[in-house]
Write a protein that holds these residues in place. Structure first.
Motif, PDB file in Angstrom:
ATOM      1  N   LYS A   1       0.768  -1.259  -0.049  1.00 34.65           N
ATOM      2  CA  LYS A   1      -0.032   0.130  -0.009  1.00 34.65           C
ATOM      3  C   LYS A   1       0.905   1.292  -0.019  1.00 34.65           C
ATOM      4  O   LYS A   1       2.083   1.211   0.578  1.00 34.65           O
ATOM      5  CB  LYS A   1      -0.949   0.069   1.419  1.00 34.65           C
ATOM      6  CG  LYS A   1      -1.935  -1.289   1.056  1.00 34.65           C
ATOM      7  CD  LYS A   1      -2.852  -0.988   2.292  1.00 34.65           C
ATOM      8  CE  LYS A   1      -3.968  -2.200   2.307  1.00 34.65           C
ATOM      9  NZ  LYS A   1      -4.658  -2.197   3.478  1.00 34.65           N
ATOM     10  N   LYS A   2       0.368   2.485  -0.474  1.00 35.15           N
ATOM     11  CA  LYS A   2       1.080   3.637  -0.601  1.00 35.15           C
ATOM     12  C   LYS A   2       1.815   4.200   0.673  1.00 35.15           C
ATOM     13  O   LYS A   2       2.814   4.342   0.318  1.00 35.15           O
ATOM     14  CB  LYS A   2       0.312   4.643  -1.363  1.00 35.15           C
ATOM     15  CG  LYS A   2      -0.188   4.535  -2.692  1.00 35.15           C
ATOM     16  CD  LYS A   2      -0.800   5.877  -3.163  1.00 35.15           C
ATOM     17  CE  LYS A   2      -1.148   5.741  -4.640  1.00 35.15           C
ATOM     18  NZ  LYS A   2      -1.595   7.001  -5.377  1.00 35.15           N
ATOM     19  N   PRO A   3       1.231   4.087   1.802  1.00 38.72           N
ATOM     20  CA  PRO A   3       2.054   4.735   2.953  1.00 38.72           C
ATOM     21  C   PRO A   3       3.246   3.865   3.021  1.00 38.72           C
ATOM     22  O   PRO A   3       4.026   4.491   3.373  1.00 38.72           O
ATOM     23  CB  PRO A   3       0.873   4.469   4.079  1.00 38.72           C
ATOM     24  CG  PRO A   3      -0.269   4.643   3.365  1.00 38.72           C
ATOM     25  CD  PRO A   3      -0.124   3.755   2.287  1.00 38.72           C
TER      26      PRO A   3
ATOM     27  N   LEU B   1       4.751   2.200   0.857  1.00 36.55           N
ATOM     28  CA  LEU B   1       5.562   2.449  -0.386  1.00 36.55           C
ATOM     29  C   LEU B   1       6.332   3.533  -0.123  1.00 36.55           C
ATOM     30  O   LEU B   1       7.599   3.668  -0.616  1.00 36.55           O
ATOM     31  CB  LEU B   1       4.904   2.214  -1.611  1.00 36.55           C
ATOM     32  CG  LEU B   1       5.706   2.688  -2.733  1.00 36.55           C
ATOM     33  CD1 LEU B   1       6.386   1.583  -3.294  1.00 36.55           C
ATOM     34  CD2 LEU B   1       4.446   2.917  -4.100  1.00 36.55           C
ATOM     35  N   TYR B   2       5.790   4.648   0.335  1.00 34.35           N
ATOM     36  CA  TYR B   2       6.617   5.814   0.537  1.00 34.35           C
ATOM     37  C   TYR B   2       7.831   5.642   1.645  1.00 34.35           C
ATOM     38  O   TYR B   2       8.915   5.967   1.397  1.00 34.35           O
ATOM     39  CB  TYR B   2       5.710   7.056   1.079  1.00 34.35           C
ATOM     40  CG  TYR B   2       4.763   7.533  -0.114  1.00 34.35           C
ATOM     41  CD1 TYR B   2       4.911   7.324  -1.420  1.00 34.35           C
ATOM     42  CD2 TYR B   2       3.510   7.935   0.442  1.00 34.35           C
ATOM     43  CE1 TYR B   2       4.022   7.750  -2.049  1.00 34.35           C
ATOM     44  CE2 TYR B   2       2.431   8.162  -0.274  1.00 34.35           C
ATOM     45  CZ  TYR B   2       2.727   8.285  -1.917  1.00 34.35           C
ATOM     46  OH  TYR B   2       1.810   8.607  -2.803  1.00 34.35           O
ATOM     47  N   CYS B   3       7.300   4.784   2.753  1.00 27.57           N
ATOM     48  CA  CYS B   3       8.778   4.364   3.500  1.00 27.57           C
ATOM     49  C   CYS B   3       9.634   3.799   2.992  1.00 27.57           C
ATOM     50  O   CYS B   3      10.753   3.907   3.196  1.00 27.57           O
ATOM     51  CB  CYS B   3       7.765   3.713   4.928  1.00 27.57           C
ATOM     52  SG  CYS B   3       6.616   4.634   5.740  1.00 27.57           S
ATOM     53  N   TYR B   4       9.177   2.838   2.187  1.00 23.49           N
ATOM     54  CA  TYR B   4      10.131   1.911   1.544  1.00 23.49           C
ATOM     55  C   TYR B   4      11.114   2.638   0.583  1.00 23.49           C
ATOM     56  O   TYR B   4      12.229   2.711   0.484  1.00 23.49           O
ATOM     57  CB  TYR B   4       9.330   0.830   0.674  1.00 23.49           C
ATOM     58  CG  TYR B   4      10.177   0.237  -0.312  1.00 23.49           C
ATOM     59  CD1 TYR B   4      10.421  -1.201   0.168  1.00 23.49           C
ATOM     60  CD2 TYR B   4      10.550   0.157  -1.757  1.00 23.49           C
ATOM     61  CE1 TYR B   4      11.112  -2.090  -0.735  1.00 23.49           C
ATOM     62  CE2 TYR B   4      11.150  -0.424  -2.308  1.00 23.49           C
ATOM     63  CZ  TYR B   4      11.449  -1.726  -2.015  1.00 23.49           C
ATOM     64  OH  TYR B   4      11.895  -2.589  -2.775  1.00 23.49           O
ATOM     65  N   ILE B   5      10.470   3.761  -0.105  1.00 22.42           N
ATOM     66  CA  ILE B   5      11.375   4.595  -1.074  1.00 22.42           C
ATOM     67  C   ILE B   5      12.293   5.554  -0.107  1.00 22.42           C
ATOM     68  O   ILE B   5      13.579   5.625  -0.566  1.00 22.42           O
ATOM     69  CB  ILE B   5      10.493   5.534  -2.018  1.00 22.42           C
ATOM     70  CG1 ILE B   5       9.838   4.636  -2.922  1.00 22.42           C
ATOM     71  CG2 ILE B   5      11.173   6.545  -2.734  1.00 22.42           C
ATOM     72  CD1 ILE B   5       8.412   5.253  -3.519  1.00 22.42           C
ATOM     73  N   PHE B   6      11.766   5.947   1.140  1.00 24.54           N
ATOM     74  CA  PHE B   6      12.560   6.881   1.726  1.00 24.54           C
ATOM     75  C   PHE B   6      13.808   6.098   2.261  1.00 24.54           C
ATOM     76  O   PHE B   6      14.841   6.597   2.374  1.00 24.54           O
ATOM     77  CB  PHE B   6      11.689   7.394   2.915  1.00 24.54           C
ATOM     78  CG  PHE B   6      12.556   8.297   4.025  1.00 24.54           C
ATOM     79  CD1 PHE B   6      12.813   9.315   3.769  1.00 24.54           C
ATOM     80  CD2 PHE B   6      12.843   7.507   5.158  1.00 24.54           C
ATOM     81  CE1 PHE B   6      13.770  10.141   4.527  1.00 24.54           C
ATOM     82  CE2 PHE B   6      13.542   8.498   6.050  1.00 24.54           C
ATOM     83  CZ  PHE B   6      13.960   9.680   5.605  1.00 24.54           C
ATOM     84  N   ILE B   7      13.533   4.799   2.744  1.00 25.70           N
ATOM     85  CA  ILE B   7      14.839   3.841   3.202  1.00 25.70           C
ATOM     86  C   ILE B   7      15.673   3.592   2.307  1.00 25.70           C
ATOM     87  O   ILE B   7      16.906   3.839   2.520  1.00 25.70           O
ATOM     88  CB  ILE B   7      13.990   2.586   3.824  1.00 25.70           C
ATOM     89  CG1 ILE B   7      13.131   2.895   4.994  1.00 25.70           C
ATOM     90  CG2 ILE B   7      15.210   1.474   4.098  1.00 25.70           C
ATOM     91  CD1 ILE B   7      12.382   1.803   5.693  1.00 25.70           C
ATOM     92  N   LEU B   8      15.203   3.462   0.892  1.00 25.41           N
ATOM     93  CA  LEU B   8      16.043   3.238  -0.127  1.00 25.41           C
ATOM     94  C   LEU B   8      17.039   4.338  -0.607  1.00 25.41           C
ATOM     95  O   LEU B   8      18.084   4.435  -0.921  1.00 25.41           O
ATOM     96  CB  LEU B   8      15.553   2.802  -1.404  1.00 25.41           C
ATOM     97  CG  LEU B   8      14.862   1.426  -1.284  1.00 25.41           C
ATOM     98  CD1 LEU B   8      14.170   1.189  -2.537  1.00 25.41           C
ATOM     99  CD2 LEU B   8      15.474   0.254  -1.195  1.00 25.41           C
TER     100      LEU B   8
END
Length: 246
Positions: free
Chosen positions: A175-177, A179-186
């Motif tokens: 889910k989007k929330p 996904l945003y955390c995922y991108i931020f970690i990367l």
């Protein structure tokens, strides 16, 4: 694309076995030997013509039917190869003397090249690979296996496998929330690396320290192959303030 890769760096030839396996797999699947042979010949022809166009110096003359390589380039390659030996005493290569094959480049890729988050996800992706990803995995193994055992283990030599590692690190359906955390970690490792540009370059800092602390006219030792310090920062901080012993 393959021809352009070879024109950029000859080690792109390492990718040829992967392309060959893809052709063989396609031929076995479709059972059209004639088509496979025709497309294989087209691939070879276009790769060759692209290399001739993009890297004409690689060949001895402009005759398309003469595939003889330029002896000057072969000599240059041999010279570069000789530089990259433990017994060559080539100053930039001394850093590799006490490095461990495979382990050293792997740690550099994990902590600096990819960053730990992407490295972990890429590893998980490789372990859980599906059948259609086998060729991609084989490319990683082939290039890392070849470059990892070389004396020179510069991280840039492993760049051709980074896009494939990124494919294996692709985000799952979330889910989007999340996904945003995922991108931020990367992005964290990249942001951390960019922080080096928020401070003066170390050679600039060293030059200023020399001018502030070492009296004018002092003798400074410098290695013959290196660029000496201080840099020419200003009228009051420049190489002309000192004497140099090479």
């Amino acid at each position: 694309i393959f021809g352009l890769a070879i024109a950029s760096k000859i080690t792109a030839l390492l990718f040829l076995p992967i392309i060959g396996l893809a052709f063989i797999g396609w031929m076995i699947k479709d059972k059209k030997v004639v088509h496979s042979v025709i497309f294989g010949l087209i691939f070879i022809l276009f790769s060759y013509l692209t290399v001739r166009l993009a890297q004409p110096y690689l060949f001895v003359n402009g005759n398309l039917f003469d595939i003889s390589l330029n002896p000057k380039i072969l000599t240059n390659w041999e010279e570069l190869k000789n530089f990259n030996r433990p017994d060559a005493a080539f100053p930039p290569a001394l850093q590799w003397i006490n490095t461990t094959s495979y382990l050293y480049p792997a740690l550099n890729m994990i902590f600096f090249g990819l960053g730990l988050p992407i490295a972990v996800l890429a590893f998980i992706g490789m372990v859980s690979t599906r059948k259609h990803s086998v060729l991609l995995l084989l490319w990683i193994v082939l290039l890392f296996g070849y470059q990892g055992m070389q004396f020179v283990k510069a991280m840039r030599y492993f760049y051709p496998i980074y896009p494939i590692l990124a494919v294996f690190a692709t985000a799952p359906r979330i889910k989007k929330p999340l996904l945003y955390c995922y991108i931020f970690i990367l992005l964290l490792p990249a942001i951390a690396l960019l922080s080096i540009y928020s401070k003066p370059h170390t050679r600039v800092t060293a030059s200023q320290w020399i001018c502030d602390n070492i009296p004018v006219g002092s003798k400074l030792a410098t290695e013959h192959w290196d660029d000496g310090l201080p840099l020419n920062l200003s009228s009051t901080c420049n190489p002309g303030r000192y004497q140099y012993i090479e």
